[in-house]
Motif scaffolding. Sequence first.
Motif, mmCIF file in Angstrom:
data_model
loop_
_atom_site.group_PDB
_atom_site.id
_atom_site.type_symbol
_atom_site.label_atom_id
_atom_site.label_comp_id
_atom_site.label_asym_id
_atom_site.label_seq_id
_atom_site.Cartn_x
_atom_site.Cartn_y
_atom_site.Cartn_z
ATOM 1 N N GLU A 1 131.512 161.284 50.687
ATOM 2 C CA GLU A 1 130.874 160.529 49.604
ATOM 3 C C GLU A 1 129.787 159.601 50.142
ATOM 4 O O GLU A 1 129.778 159.233 51.317
ATOM 5 N N THR A 2 128.890 159.201 49.245
ATOM 6 C CA THR A 2 127.930 158.135 49.526
ATOM 7 C C THR A 2 128.315 156.939 48.672
ATOM 8 O O THR A 2 128.494 157.068 47.460
ATOM 9 N N TYR A 3 128.490 155.793 49.306
ATOM 10 C CA TYR A 3 128.899 154.575 48.622
ATOM 11 C C TYR A 3 127.668 153.688 48.413
ATOM 12 O O TYR A 3 126.910 153.452 49.354
ATOM 13 N N THR A 4 127.479 153.228 47.186
ATOM 14 C CA THR A 4 126.324 152.396 46.855
ATOM 15 C C THR A 4 126.785 151.007 46.435
ATOM 16 O O THR A 4 127.686 150.870 45.605
ATOM 17 N N PHE A 5 126.153 149.996 47.011
ATOM 18 C CA PHE A 5 126.395 148.594 46.677
ATOM 19 C C PHE A 5 125.152 148.140 45.914
ATOM 20 O O PHE A 5 124.071 148.037 46.494
ATOM 21 N N PHE A 6 125.316 147.890 44.615
ATOM 22 C CA PHE A 6 124.175 147.671 43.726
ATOM 23 C C PHE A 6 124.104 146.234 43.222
ATOM 24 O O PHE A 6 125.070 145.722 42.642
ATOM 25 N N PHE A 7 122.971 145.579 43.459
ATOM 26 C CA PHE A 7 122.700 144.229 42.972
ATOM 27 C C PHE A 7 121.602 144.339 41.920
ATOM 28 O O PHE A 7 120.535 144.893 42.196
ATOM 29 N N GLU A 8 121.839 143.817 40.724
ATOM 30 C CA GLU A 8 120.844 143.887 39.661
ATOM 31 C C GLU A 8 119.643 143.005 39.983
ATOM 32 O O GLU A 8 119.721 142.105 40.815
ATOM 33 N N GLU A 9 118.541 143.266 39.290
ATOM 34 C CA GLU A 9 117.351 142.430 39.435
ATOM 35 C C GLU A 9 117.708 140.982 39.108
ATOM 36 O O GLU A 9 118.410 140.703 38.145
ATOM 37 N N GLY A 10 117.239 140.071 39.947
ATOM 38 C CA GLY A 10 117.504 138.653 39.711
ATOM 39 C C GLY A 10 118.782 138.149 40.344
ATOM 40 O O GLY A 10 119.175 137.006 40.122
ATOM 41 N N ALA A 11 119.461 138.973 41.152
ATOM 42 C CA ALA A 11 120.702 138.531 41.785
ATOM 43 C C ALA A 11 120.450 137.420 42.803
ATOM 44 O O ALA A 11 121.292 136.558 43.019
ATOM 45 N N PHE A 12 119.254 137.434 43.415
ATOM 46 C CA PHE A 12 118.891 136.428 44.414
ATOM 47 C C PHE A 12 117.688 135.637 43.902
ATOM 48 O O PHE A 12 116.773 136.205 43.312
ATOM 49 N N VAL A 13 117.694 134.336 44.151
ATOM 50 C CA VAL A 13 116.654 133.455 43.615
ATOM 51 C C VAL A 13 115.991 132.694 44.754
ATOM 52 O O VAL A 13 116.671 132.171 45.641
ATOM 53 N N SER B 1 122.824 152.095 49.999
ATOM 54 C CA SER B 1 123.630 153.318 50.022
ATOM 55 C C SER B 1 124.069 153.627 51.451
ATOM 56 O O SER B 1 123.244 153.642 52.367
ATOM 57 N N VAL B 2 125.376 153.844 51.615
ATOM 58 C CA VAL B 2 125.956 154.088 52.931
ATOM 59 C C VAL B 2 126.891 155.286 52.817
ATOM 60 O O VAL B 2 127.685 155.361 51.871
ATOM 61 N N THR B 3 126.821 156.201 53.763
ATOM 62 C CA THR B 3 127.723 157.349 53.721
ATOM 63 C C THR B 3 129.130 156.924 54.137
ATOM 64 O O THR B 3 129.297 155.957 54.883
ATOM 65 N N GLY B 4 130.115 157.666 53.660
ATOM 66 C CA GLY B 4 131.493 157.396 54.051
ATOM 67 C C GLY B 4 131.673 157.488 55.552
ATOM 68 O O GLY B 4 132.434 156.726 56.148
ATOM 69 N N ASN B 5 130.950 158.426 56.172
ATOM 70 C CA ASN B 5 131.005 158.590 57.620
ATOM 71 C C ASN B 5 130.555 157.329 58.342
ATOM 72 O O ASN B 5 131.177 156.898 59.307
#
Length: 200
Positions: A122-134, A147-151
Amino acid sequence: MTKALSKVLAIILSLSVLLAMPVMANAEETATFAVTGSLYSVEGDWDDDYAETIAIEVKGDFSAFADDASVWVFTGEEMNASDLCFFAPVESLEYLLAPGSSADGWVVTLYIPFKNYINHAETYTFFFEEGAFVAEDGTVSEELAVSVTGNEIVEALEVEHVSTKPIEKLIDWMYTWGAEGFWLDVINFIVSILEWFLYI
């Protein structure tokens, strides 16, 4: 061109300019800056492909999280019903925010309690919406998908070192004695000498 037609065109042009100004103002207000992210570290059990905590490092010209900042963790191409985790607010997670190099701005290492098994395929994605950082001036970050592979995640897990050489086995055996204080200092001194023999 008649006077009536020129007046109508002038009114239309004036309205167009008036309506365009708020759009331009909104475009300035919603200016965003770029952020980048990568896998930082993983804690868990290498034998079982189990990840207890996954740390993601994010770099950008920000100084804080937005109040409603969140992070999604999912597999596949896009978020769907099989989403694994959702964390909001991000500030509730363990993190380390520090100034980076002049090119990076700030660096935040975010420790995400994954507590799940990793699928190598699998490919694991860590998603931050627009505006998460100010940023300090109030501008906000673009959306960020790391996106990071399981491997890659499994390979980042620390593998327990298995002693195979006689000196390594002797060192392991000495630490099973449960020595404390002065005797632990003596063992540490002897071990430092034995380790020297491992690398000559």
